[in-house]
Design an enzyme around this catalytic site. Structure first.
Site, PDB file in Angstrom:
ATOM      1  N   HIS A  31       0.653  -0.833  -0.341  1.00 53.10           N
ATOM      2  CA  HIS A  31       0.064   0.409  -0.035  1.00 53.10           C
ATOM      3  C   HIS A  31       1.203   1.218  -0.280  1.00 53.10           C
ATOM      4  CE1 HIS A  31       1.768   0.537   3.883  1.00 53.10           C
ATOM      5  NE2 HIS A  31       0.314  -1.017   4.581  1.00 53.10           N
ATOM      6  N   HIS A  34       3.827   1.252   2.346  1.00 51.49           N
ATOM      7  CA  HIS A  34       5.102   0.586   1.755  1.00 51.49           C
ATOM      8  C   HIS A  34       5.721   1.289   0.486  1.00 51.49           C
ATOM      9  CE1 HIS A  34       2.583  -2.511   2.672  1.00 51.49           C
ATOM     10  NE2 HIS A  34       3.817  -3.185   3.620  1.00 51.49           N
ATOM     11  N   VAL A 173       2.441   6.205   7.140  1.00 52.87           N
ATOM     12  CA  VAL A 173       1.365   7.241   5.770  1.00 52.87           C
ATOM     13  C   VAL A 173       0.068   6.490   6.566  1.00 52.87           C
ATOM     14  CG1 VAL A 173       1.012   7.192   3.670  1.00 52.87           C
ATOM     15  CG2 VAL A 173       3.323   7.061   4.352  1.00 52.87           C
TER      16      VAL A 173
HETATM   17  P1  AMP Z   1       4.638  -4.932   6.627  1.00 54.97           P
HETATM   18  O1  AMP Z   1       4.688  -5.081   4.925  1.00 54.97           O
HETATM   19  O2  AMP Z   1       3.996  -5.152   7.481  1.00 54.97           O
HETATM   20  O3  AMP Z   1       6.049  -5.843   6.991  1.00 54.97           O
HETATM   21  O4  AMP Z   1       5.421  -3.741   6.914  1.00 54.97           O
HETATM   22  C1  AMP Z   1       7.338  -3.753   5.579  1.00 54.97           C
HETATM   23  C2  AMP Z   1       7.274  -2.379   6.403  1.00 54.97           C
HETATM   24  O5  AMP Z   1       6.122  -1.376   5.636  1.00 54.97           O
HETATM   25  C3  AMP Z   1       7.373  -2.024   7.805  1.00 54.97           C
HETATM   26  O6  AMP Z   1       9.037  -1.053   7.700  1.00 54.97           O
HETATM   27  C4  AMP Z   1       6.262  -0.728   8.079  1.00 54.97           C
HETATM   28  O7  AMP Z   1       6.722   0.160   9.071  1.00 54.97           O
HETATM   29  C5  AMP Z   1       6.174   0.043   7.205  1.00 54.97           C
HETATM   30  N1  AMP Z   1       5.544   0.707   6.701  1.00 54.97           N
HETATM   31  C6  AMP Z   1       3.643  -0.521   7.327  1.00 54.97           C
HETATM   32  N2  AMP Z   1       2.686   0.339   7.025  1.00 54.97           N
HETATM   33  C7  AMP Z   1       3.339   1.308   7.089  1.00 54.97           C
HETATM   34  C8  AMP Z   1       2.585   2.628   6.833  1.00 54.97           C
HETATM   35  N3  AMP Z   1       1.013   2.789   7.393  1.00 54.97           N
HETATM   36  N4  AMP Z   1       3.068   3.854   6.637  1.00 54.97           N
HETATM   37  C9  AMP Z   1       4.520   4.049   7.143  1.00 54.97           C
HETATM   38  N5  AMP Z   1       5.393   2.347   6.816  1.00 54.97           N
HETATM   39  C10 AMP Z   1       4.498   1.326   7.195  1.00 54.97           C
END
Ligand code: AMP
Length: 281
Positions: A31, A34, A173
């Site tokens: 999203h 990411h 975000v």
């Molecule tokens: P995930 O796929 O949930 O393991 O997240 C992968 C990376 O994206 C991690 O560093 C998360 O902290 C970051 N991330 C996930 N959601 C958000 C968001 N809403 N805003 C900023 N970074 C995010």
């Protein structure tokens, strides 16, 4: 854009990357949160490698490993559009072959917040990120502050294990209405999606109280708890006022900027997290 499925493909491809390498580890179902990491990495590096791996060791036994959302085709399109050089898409067997038994643990920072309700989670996160750092050998790695504790734990691991990697924090975000973006938001029903706004409302209520001069950690924590309790179906996991570096609870008077307000809430059966770091501007 290249697609690497195996460690051998990654290592061969990595050798061909000359110049600075940025790395964005993810679990996919990408999203805008990411994509903000990937965009920043593309600006700051010659090559950006994105990994998509739903890491089994960071899920507890009753968590959502089996149903974690997936859309690899769409993720690949998005990574290509953002200018990533390669996506690493390993299988669980590739990362944890039979007989695997080596883990990385950060012992103190994981005793708080999400570490209490997910006791094996950060051990899984640290293990997979350490493995990915060894394989990808990035100069910089990008992490979102939505997972504030994860960022602090990984920063500690990088320091303690002398990884030659700069960890870059990226802001949270949010959707237009304030909900922090998360792949898990997909699990919510229409009513649940509305209820989920209670996390941001709890943080907004804290900000209002801070602006009015409230400085008691205990009182600010109570505000978050009461806001969550006002929602008919939200179930609080935790709401904490914590030191932004040590993550220890702050019950008394808070003074320093950098205090962390963090919460985890179950909406329907989905556990959502959000946080805010207090600053005056
Ligand atoms: P995930 O796929 O949930 O393991 O997240 C992968 C990376 O994206 C991690 O560093 C998360 O902290 C970051 N991330 C996930 N959601 C958000 C968001 N809403 N805003 C900023 N970074 C995010």
């Amino acid at each position: 854009m290249e697609k690497w499925m195996t460690i051998a493909e990654l290592q061969e491809g990595r050798r061909r990357c000359k110049g600075g390498v940025g790395f964005v580890p993810t679990m996919g179902f990408l999203h805008e949160g990411h994509l903000s990491l990937i965009k920043k990495a593309v600006k700051e590096n010659d090559h950006v490698i994105v990994s998509i791996f739903v890491n089994p060791t960071q899920f507890g036994p009753s968590e959502d490993l089996e149903k974690y959302p997936k859309d690899i085709e769409r993720d690949m399109r998005l990574c290509r559009a953002e200018g990533a050089a390669a996506v690493f898409l390993p299988s669980a067997e590739e990362i944890y072959p039979s007989g695997y038994q080596t883990f990385i643990e950060v012992t103190e920072l994981t005793r708080h917040l999400c570490g209490l309700s997910r006791p094996t989670h950060f051990r899984g996160v640290c293990t997979v990120v350490a493995k990915l750092f060894h394989l990808v050998q990035p100069d910089k790695a990008y992490f979102g502050l939505k997972d504030y504790q994860q960022f602090k734990v990984l920063q500690r691991m990088v320091h303690d294990l002398h990884f030659p990697v700069e960890t870059v924090p990226c802001p949270i975000v949010r959707e237009a209405d304030g909900l922090a973006m998360s792949s898990r938001n997909k699990y919510l029903s229409t009513a649940g999606r509305r209820e989920a706004l209670i996390l941001k409302k709890a943080l907004d209520d804290v900000r209002d109280a801070l602006e009015k001069g409230e400085r008691s950690g205990h009182a600010l924590q109570t505000i978050m708890q009461e806001t969550v309790a006002s929602s008919p179906s939200a179930r609080l996991d935790y709401a904490r006022v914590a030191h932004g570096e040590t993550l220890e609870d702050l019950e008394g008077e808070i003074e320093a900027e950098g205090t962390l307000f963090a919460l985890a809430v179950f909406i329907e059966n989905t556990r959502l997290i959000d946080n805010m770091v207090w600053s005056h501007d």
